[in-house]
Design a protein around this motif. Sequence first.
Motif, PDB file in Angstrom:
ATOM      1  N   ILE A 566     -36.078 -11.569 -30.636  1.00 13.93           N
ATOM      2  CA  ILE A 566     -35.718 -12.287 -29.408  1.00 13.93           C
ATOM      3  C   ILE A 566     -36.977 -12.583 -28.581  1.00 13.93           C
ATOM      4  O   ILE A 566     -37.142 -13.675 -28.015  1.00 13.93           O
ATOM      5  N   ALA A 567     -37.891 -11.610 -28.527  1.00 14.02           N
ATOM      6  CA  ALA A 567     -39.130 -11.791 -27.768  1.00 14.02           C
ATOM      7  C   ALA A 567     -39.949 -12.935 -28.328  1.00 14.02           C
ATOM      8  O   ALA A 567     -40.496 -13.763 -27.576  1.00 14.02           O
ATOM      9  N   ALA A 568     -40.065 -13.003 -29.651  1.00 12.62           N
ATOM     10  CA  ALA A 568     -40.827 -14.092 -30.283  1.00 12.62           C
ATOM     11  C   ALA A 568     -40.223 -15.447 -29.928  1.00 12.62           C
ATOM     12  O   ALA A 568     -40.943 -16.422 -29.637  1.00 12.62           O
ATOM     13  N   HIS A 569     -38.893 -15.509 -29.919  1.00 16.33           N
ATOM     14  CA  HIS A 569     -38.209 -16.759 -29.570  1.00 16.33           C
ATOM     15  C   HIS A 569     -38.517 -17.161 -28.127  1.00 16.33           C
ATOM     16  O   HIS A 569     -38.796 -18.341 -27.835  1.00 16.33           O
ATOM     17  N   LYS A 570     -38.480 -16.178 -27.224  1.00 13.24           N
ATOM     18  CA  LYS A 570     -38.752 -16.479 -25.819  1.00 13.24           C
ATOM     19  C   LYS A 570     -40.207 -16.890 -25.603  1.00 13.24           C
ATOM     20  O   LYS A 570     -40.520 -17.651 -24.679  1.00 13.24           O
TER      21      LYS A 570
END
Length: 796
Positions: A566-570
């Motif tokens: 999720i962090a990579a996506h954000k």
Amino acid sequence: MKEASDFHYIGKPLARKEDKRLVTGQGRYLDDIVVPGALHVSFVRSPHAHARILGISADAARELPGVTGVFTGEDLDKWTNRLRLAPPIEGLHPTEIETLPIDKVRFHGDPVAVVVARDRYVAEDAAELVEVEYEVLPAIASLEGAFAPGAALVDETLPSNLVSHQTFSAGNVAQRRGEAHAVVEASFYQHRQTHVPIETRGCAAVWDAGREHLTFHIGNQVPHPLRSQLAGRLGLSESQVTVMSPDVGGGFGQKIALYREELTVAALARQLNRPVRWREDRTENLMAASHARENLCRTRASVAADGRILGLELEITEDFGAYCFYPANYMSRVVAMILTGPYRIEDYAFEVKIALTNKCGNGPMRAPMAITSWVMDGTIDAIARQLGLDPLAVRRINMLREGDLPYRMATGEVLEDITPAETLESVVEAIDYEAFRKRQQALRAEGRYIGLGLCTVVESTTYGSAFYKSTGIPGSGHEAAWVRIEPSGVVNASVGLGATGQGYETAMSQAVAEGLGVDPSNVRIQIGNTDVAPYGMGSRGARGGTAGGGSLYLCAQKAREQVLRIAAHKLGLNSAQEIRLLDGQVERLINGEWSGTGLSLADIARTAYLDPTNLPEGVAPGLDFSLTYDPPPMTYSNSTHACEVEVDIATGALSIARYVVSEDCGTVINPIVVRGQQQGAIAMGLSGALLEEVVYDENGQNLSATFADYLVATACELPNFEILHHHTPNKRTPAGIKGMAEGGVMGAIGAVTNAVNDALAPFGVVADRQPLSPQYLRSLLRECSGTALHEGQKLT
């Protein structure tokens, strides 16, 4: 495999989270749980070891004001199912136990009837008024009596008192005897003991008739297996039972089984539709809770002239007591399977015999295989005595080395990632072995007798499912965990362990923190409630660290993968390969340096729960994870113990001058917790070897049901423990954890007894039984010729 230096949270000596509430009196033990309107029970117990029940008269008890009722085995037999143990193990007889005896009692303290009253005081007074008519039968009070021709049967459904008999042979021990330079025989008797938890057994049962649901409060080590047993014995489904285990004042193996008293309380709550509770007193606990140990081992070693062991034979006979709450071969079979431990022995045979007697039934006690290392290293010392060799030299010539590993023992068990030779040498160096021998000789010339005992332990710590299947014992070795990151970013986690003082809330939070990447202070561990925790196998042996910590560590890693995705996506990244979570903050690797991204776990959690449209494709809302982990068939840790003692030959008094242990328990989750486990285990081993003993007379009467008779060591009787660390990781477990909790017991009883025999060597006597009381040591000295005494000394 990570190196210890790679961990951020595992290995840190964090103060135990639970201690604040425990040391300030804010703990929540069973007696702190208020159950409005609860009735109390008291059990009527047999004054005889073996007797038929001819009749029970309870009219006077029922008439006492405040008494709700008096119930017997016939009543309970209608409300509960019997316990039948019949695992498919060759040589093991099936057994069946009634909830309360119907036809006869089998040991002094057997519960015959139960009184239910408005409070404990009335219940105990009423129990005194219940009259039981008995026909006294011959009592079986010893192993010899159990096997005697024509002996009375403890369990009349069995053909004899031999409830279990197994044999095993690998190699050709008979041929090794023929080739041997010498055949050395030795015997080892470990006396009967009991667990002595500070908090005795107790429970409170609440039946909700409307929901047909039982809530059962109990201090227990295995909440989920206990729930399964309780539901099965009551004829309920598991969804109809909740087991809640609050803070527990010690277990040591005594709080694993579902005992008859606890099942009785649950059945009464259901039948009476009233809450019912019970707390046993100290005499009941010492007499009737559960006992342990009492086994006799004999070894026969075929050896070369240099002390090398060519073949080894073992005979074990165990007194299992009157009832089987576990498969009768359970404890002794493990002793036999791992006996050879740290030594290179390929030709090996054993015979295991288990007897029923008219004593309180046996169960596991911290280190059910406690006698193992004393038997093995005691045999080493016997070889050295008979051949006139140095006992350290005999150990060295037989010891497994790094090049021998992995090593398949004669029984098929595989030893890997252990360091027995290294721990032995570190202890020898710390104790200054050669200097000790010189000092010993000088003191003997002055009429003082000191001794040094060595004992190297290979401790079986975590039993995987494959081990249980291979031995025919029903059950699983897996553990389960869940990790849930809340919308605020705090972390809740749970595992199927049952805490009894080990420091799980601290150590397990470190395992979660390491796997996820958050500070342990932000992790809350929730255990002991079967409606909250996942179904796991609980706490027994030393599986808490490996199975419990391992499953939480792996589950937290699973959570971290999702968080970083999720962090990579954000952050607009194609993958999470170059980002990490540390102290709850997302960092990115740029030009070889970790830099903050401004994203926190709380930010990601809010997105996961409250803004799921901004999640990567295929990622479901929320951050809730679960995982089960089945350890290898067996994991092992190891240690070497050295104990220096002095024996006063005039009185038999024994004093411990120094105690050193070198421990290898793999990756250490929390050094404070591990040190406490080491200290506690050694203390328990020494206390058992020196003082503790359950004593029965020839009629099966328990003579040790008070602390005036059953002695327990305090800090005043125990030495300072010097602990050396030699930790190496296990390559097949999460984070390299090996587990540890029982090896200290094993090493202590071997090291102190070997030290006593070293001190008494000039007199030609051998202490081959415990406890090592002054009376026992004096009796040995009185038997010797006295020719080895220092000039001018006499034994009286």
